[in-house]
Design a protein around this motif. Structure first.
Motif: not given
Length: 174
Positions: A10-11, A14, A17-18, A30, A41-42, A44
């Motif tokens: 998931e990390g 993320y 995506r960034v 970030d 990280l939740a 966003k």
């Protein structure tokens, strides 16, 4: 799949995506912000992090200010005028810590005050933590320098034409 592996993936997703949406610089920013603020990280949005940081800072300042003023009121008998004068001066000192010179450096830092108080009054204000906070604040705010300072440096180096061109470009874009 184990929870640890799922969280790693998931990390990674993320971060990808960034990087795709905002670029590598945004991902680096970030990561730095999350490291400094220890945010999950939740959360966003960088704006959301900055908003949270500002809210927490205001709560801390309000708490310290209130307890300080209450101590002066309750234990030392200070009233409206003295407390008002003290609050005004406290606000000025805090503003001085945020003020930047024309080269983007701080005129004074909280750690400077802590060092002086330690030396002259033997008050231990955890200089190491205050120095770390000063350093993190400097990194977070970036380095700003006035255009006039740049122009002066260029002129002193014999590059007056370059200085004039920079000033002209800045004035065009205002």
């Amino acid at each position: 799949m184990k929870k640890e592996e799922r969280l790693r993936r998931e990390g990674m997703a993320y971060a990808l995506r960034v990087a795709k949406e905002k670029g590598i610089e945004a991902l680096e920013s970030d990561m730095k912000a999350r490291g400094i603020l220890e945010l999950p990280l939740a959360m966003k949005s960088y704006d959301g992090m900055r908003e949270l940081y500002n809210m927490l800072a205001m709560r801390i300042v309000s708490t310290i200010k209130t307890t300080t003023l209450w101590t002066l009121y309750d234990k030392y008998g200070w009233r409206k005028k003295r407390i008002g004068d003290f609050e005004k001066e406290l606000n000025r000192v805090c503003a001085d810590c945020l003020e930047l010179d024309r080269f983007g450096g701080s005129y004074v830092r909280v750690s400077d005050y802590a060092a002086e108080l330690k030396e002259t009054c033997d008050v231990d204000l955890n200089f190491e933590i205050l120095s770390q906070i000063d350093e993190e604040n400097t990194k977070a705010r970036g380095q700003y320098i006035s255009v006039e300072a740049v122009a002066e440096i260029l002129r002193n180096a014999g590059l007056g034409e370059v200085a004039d061109e920079i000033i002209r470009k800045v004035e065009e874009n205002r």
